[in-house]
Design an enzyme around this catalytic site. Structure first.
Site, mmCIF file in Angstrom:
data_model
loop_
_atom_site.group_PDB
_atom_site.id
_atom_site.type_symbol
_atom_site.label_atom_id
_atom_site.label_comp_id
_atom_site.label_asym_id
_atom_site.label_seq_id
_atom_site.Cartn_x
_atom_site.Cartn_y
_atom_site.Cartn_z
ATOM 1 N N LYS A 150 0.851 -1.199 0.000
ATOM 2 C CA LYS A 150 0.000 0.000 0.000
ATOM 3 C C LYS A 150 0.887 1.250 0.000
ATOM 4 O O LYS A 150 1.585 1.516 0.971
ATOM 5 C CB LYS A 150 -0.898 0.034 1.237
ATOM 6 C CG LYS A 150 -1.963 1.144 1.112
ATOM 7 C CD LYS A 150 -2.708 1.399 2.380
ATOM 8 C CE LYS A 150 -2.041 2.401 3.273
ATOM 9 N NZ LYS A 150 -1.844 3.733 2.661
ATOM 10 N N GLU A 184 10.576 0.950 9.799
ATOM 11 C CA GLU A 184 11.549 2.010 9.454
ATOM 12 C C GLU A 184 10.846 3.327 9.753
ATOM 13 O O GLU A 184 9.951 3.735 9.016
ATOM 14 C CB GLU A 184 11.922 1.931 7.973
ATOM 15 C CG GLU A 184 12.591 0.636 7.568
ATOM 16 C CD GLU A 184 13.988 0.475 8.118
ATOM 17 O OE1 GLU A 184 14.556 1.454 8.638
ATOM 18 O OE2 GLU A 184 14.513 -0.638 8.051
ATOM 19 N N CYS A 204 13.570 10.939 6.095
ATOM 20 C CA CYS A 204 13.640 10.357 7.443
ATOM 21 C C CYS A 204 14.993 10.589 8.097
ATOM 22 O O CYS A 204 15.095 10.817 9.291
ATOM 23 C CB CYS A 204 13.348 8.874 7.368
ATOM 24 S SG CYS A 204 14.335 8.048 6.107
ATOM 25 N N GLU A 232 10.253 15.383 15.457
ATOM 26 C CA GLU A 232 10.502 15.355 14.015
ATOM 27 C C GLU A 232 9.532 16.315 13.329
ATOM 28 O O GLU A 232 8.315 16.125 13.390
ATOM 29 C CB GLU A 232 10.292 13.940 13.466
ATOM 30 C CG GLU A 232 10.635 13.838 11.994
ATOM 31 C CD GLU A 232 10.340 12.463 11.396
ATOM 32 O OE1 GLU A 232 9.257 11.915 11.651
ATOM 33 O OE2 GLU A 232 11.205 11.952 10.665
HETATM 34 P P1 NAD Z 1 2.639 7.859 8.198
HETATM 35 O O1 NAD Z 1 3.070 7.021 9.330
HETATM 36 O O2 NAD Z 1 1.560 8.847 8.406
HETATM 37 O O3 NAD Z 1 2.149 6.971 6.980
HETATM 38 C C1 NAD Z 1 2.956 5.994 6.361
HETATM 39 C C2 NAD Z 1 2.077 4.966 5.705
HETATM 40 O O4 NAD Z 1 1.337 4.302 6.713
HETATM 41 C C3 NAD Z 1 1.042 5.515 4.725
HETATM 42 O O5 NAD Z 1 0.916 4.613 3.653
HETATM 43 C C4 NAD Z 1 -0.223 5.555 5.554
HETATM 44 O O6 NAD Z 1 -1.402 5.445 4.789
HETATM 45 C C5 NAD Z 1 -0.050 4.327 6.426
HETATM 46 N N1 NAD Z 1 -0.759 4.351 7.705
HETATM 47 C C6 NAD Z 1 -1.106 5.422 8.445
HETATM 48 N N2 NAD Z 1 -1.750 5.022 9.571
HETATM 49 C C7 NAD Z 1 -1.807 3.669 9.528
HETATM 50 C C8 NAD Z 1 -2.341 2.672 10.395
HETATM 51 N N3 NAD Z 1 -2.962 2.985 11.521
HETATM 52 N N4 NAD Z 1 -2.224 1.384 10.037
HETATM 53 C C9 NAD Z 1 -1.580 1.032 8.899
HETATM 54 N N5 NAD Z 1 -1.068 1.940 8.030
HETATM 55 C C10 NAD Z 1 -1.167 3.237 8.341
HETATM 56 O O7 NAD Z 1 3.961 8.539 7.647
HETATM 57 P P2 NAD Z 1 4.095 9.583 6.476
HETATM 58 O O8 NAD Z 1 3.628 10.911 6.972
HETATM 59 O O9 NAD Z 1 3.511 9.028 5.219
HETATM 60 O O10 NAD Z 1 5.679 9.579 6.277
HETATM 61 C C11 NAD Z 1 6.538 10.343 7.021
HETATM 62 C C12 NAD Z 1 7.239 9.518 8.073
HETATM 63 O O11 NAD Z 1 7.927 8.427 7.474
HETATM 64 C C13 NAD Z 1 8.298 10.310 8.799
HETATM 65 O O12 NAD Z 1 8.212 10.088 10.174
HETATM 66 C C14 NAD Z 1 9.606 9.730 8.253
HETATM 67 O O13 NAD Z 1 10.707 9.892 9.106
HETATM 68 C C15 NAD Z 1 9.237 8.314 8.033
HETATM 69 N N6 NAD Z 1 10.149 7.663 7.088
HETATM 70 C C16 NAD Z 1 11.074 6.770 7.580
HETATM 71 C C17 NAD Z 1 11.988 6.167 6.713
HETATM 72 C C18 NAD Z 1 13.028 5.196 7.211
HETATM 73 O O14 NAD Z 1 13.641 4.525 6.407
HETATM 74 N N7 NAD Z 1 13.247 5.093 8.508
HETATM 75 C C19 NAD Z 1 11.941 6.468 5.350
HETATM 76 C C20 NAD Z 1 10.995 7.371 4.895
HETATM 77 C C21 NAD Z 1 10.094 7.960 5.774
#
Ligand code: NAD
Length: 484
Positions: free
Chosen positions: A172, A247, A281, A380
């Site tokens: 997804k 991650e 990230c 963050e």
């Molecule tokens: P997010 O956690 O809001 O969403 C990420 C994904 O999870 C999306 O596809 C979203 O639809 C889904 N999601 C949201 N709530 C969910 C739930 N309850 N159950 C299952 N899926 C759910 O994050 P974002 O705003 O899309 O991305 C930004 C974050 O991602 C930042 O914190 C960033 O640091 C992190 N990130 C980490 C890495 C890494 O490698 N560590 C890489 C890229 C981004």
């Protein structure tokens, strides 16, 4: 408006409910595509398709899987210009960044195409008359959930090792940036992956995401996203003791010692914070500058920051695109207001570029005179905002750097090779750089310490995360053991 469909069981389909969602270009604020909005029913269909495919896909030879992955890499390169443009339109990133992501995605599929044929187990002749050996087997059906900041690249980091290892996948993408994953689905279909091996569902986190995480027939959940979401996913997945890789976010330090090469350090220091409009990230968002160079460093840093060109990622000379959404820009602006309320000095930016009336743009922003307790230093922000602190000793720098719940990345800048090795070993972070910042390699592990996640992606570690380990023992004795 271009209309997309999801990819389930080898077919391009609408959501069972018929619901759709508009996808917005953050540089224009205009919707330009429509995608299906998956519900639990669609996720269930995708998981069933993956389970059905697993019985044959898991028995394909590694060479067959390798060749498919290699073909997919080639298709990505053939379509690189289209994919990069779509990534710019959907995420907003600058052209050079989007092109880099697409190239990295192709190289990542290639790396795992090579690795697919190198998965082996150990063999042991036991002290008794037996042989013991280990085989590595795919986990089964893997649910993969990725964020919006690096849409095609994060999807690739998940798909490539899982497929190389013989798993089937329900992936997804973020509801904000689903388009390159859906284009990838078309390429996956074209190169001939069997139906059901890869399923791409588009929908939000609460409905489609949680349906994946809680589905009883999903064996593993691999997630990249925010730390709060990661915690929720771990909690949900724990009910069925699913395998989980997380991650998550970061608040990474970049440390500049008195003896650094200042031109190089400032260049990478700006890149550390502002690459991807700060929506990375591993972004280095806490800059720790030693007192001996602080004044000169800041003067030159704040002069050089003016070279960052904010605008539409489609323009060749733009180096910083918009934030991904209206909501996200408001969140980042909330942190900028908070920084001022907390008493930090706004040394640069903090506002929207005057020449860009439309689009979710924001100027690069720098706070100085910050203290370790401020929320702009601890949380963050995930936007183009740097918090700069002064330190005097190496010990103080290490203590400040480690004073965080996160532990994804860290960078240090020094010409002293012994200090470089000494300090880097003290930093509690999973990915570190000396005299540069951000580049990462498909061959090497990616992941964080502390609340930045659990498990590793990429490299040999990446495929490990998609394999079970089975011990097989063979008795070579022909006579009964005579125990009873
Ligand atoms: P997010 O956690 O809001 O969403 C990420 C994904 O999870 C999306 O596809 C979203 O639809 C889904 N999601 C949201 N709530 C969910 C739930 N309850 N159950 C299952 N899926 C759910 O994050 P974002 O705003 O899309 O991305 C930004 C974050 O991602 C930042 O914190 C960033 O640091 C992190 N990130 C980490 C890495 C890494 O490698 N560590 C890489 C890229 C981004």
């Amino acid at each position: 408006m271009k209309s997309y469909q999801m990819y389930i069981g080898g077919a391009f389909v609408n959501a069972a409910s018929g619901k759709t969602r508009e996808v917005v270009n953050p540089a224009t604020e205009q919707a330009f595509a429509v995608v299906p909005e998956a519900g639990a029913e669609d996720v269930d269909a995708a998981v069933k398709a993956a389970r059905k495919a697993f019985s044959t896909w898991s028995k394909t030879t590694a060479l067959e899987r390798s060749r498919l992955l290699m073909r997919l890499s080639g298709k990505i390169l053939e379509n690189a210009a289209m994919l990069a443009e779509l990534e710019i339109l959907n995420n907003g990133k600058a052209k050079r960044e989007a092109q880099g992501d697409v190239d990295d995605a192709a190289a990542c599929f290639e790396f795992y195409a090579g690795l697919a044929t190198k998965v082996h187990g150990e063999t042991m002749l036991t002290p008794a008359n037996a042989v013991s050996y280990v085989v590595r087997e795919p986990l089964g059906v893997c649910g993969q959930i990725v964020p919006w900041n690096l849409p095609i690249l994060m999807a690739t980091w998940k798909l490539a090792p899982a497929l190389a290892a013989g798993n089937c996948v329900v992936l997804k993408p973020s509801e904000l940036t689903p388009l390159t994953a859906l284009e990838l689905a078309k390429l996956i279909h074209e190169v001939g992956f069997p139906a059901g091996v890869v399923n791409i569902v588009t929908g939000d986190g609460k409905t489609a995401g949680e349906a994946i995480v809680t589905h009883p027939d999903v064996d593993k959940v691999a997630f990249t996203g925010g730390t709060v979401t990661g915690s929720r996913i771990m909690e949900l997945a724990s009910k069925q003791l699913k395998r989980v890789t997380l991650e998550l976010g970061g608040k990474s330090p970049a440390i500049f010692f008195n003896d650094c090469n200042m031109d190089l350090a400032i260049d990478w220091g700006l890149f550390a914070t502002f690459a991807g409009t700060g929506q990375v990230c591993s972004a280095g968002t806490r800059l720790l500058v030693q007192e001996g160079i602080y004044d000169e460093f800041m003067q030159r840093y704040l002069a050089k920051i003016r070279d960052i060109k904010v605008g539409s990622g489609l323009e060749d000379d733009v180096t910083m695109g918009p934030l991904v959404s209206k909501h996200h820009r408001e969140k980042v602006e909330g942190y900028i207001s908070l920084g001022k309320e907390e008493g930090a000095t706004l040394a640069y930016g903090g506002d929207r570029p005057a020449h860009l009336k439309t689009g979710y743009f924001l100027n690069p922003t720098v706070f100085t005179n910050v203290t370790p307790q401020m929320r702009i230093v601890r949380e963050e922000i995930f936007g183009p905002v740097a918090a700069v602190m002064k330190f005097s000793t190496e010990e103080e720098a290490v203590a400040l750097a480690n004073d965080t719940h996160y532990g994804l990345a860290a960078g240090i800048f020094t010409q002293d090779i012994t200090r470089a090795h000494r300090v880097i070993r003290e930093l509690r972070a999973g990915v570190t750089w000396i005299n540069y910042y951000h580049p990462t390699y498909n061959e090497m592990p990616w992941g964080g310490y502390k609340q930045s996640g659990t498990g590793r992606e990429l490299g040999l570690y990446g495929i490990e995360a998609y394999l079970e380990t089975k011990q097989i023992n063979i008795n070579l004795d022909t006579a009964p053991v005579g125990w009873y």
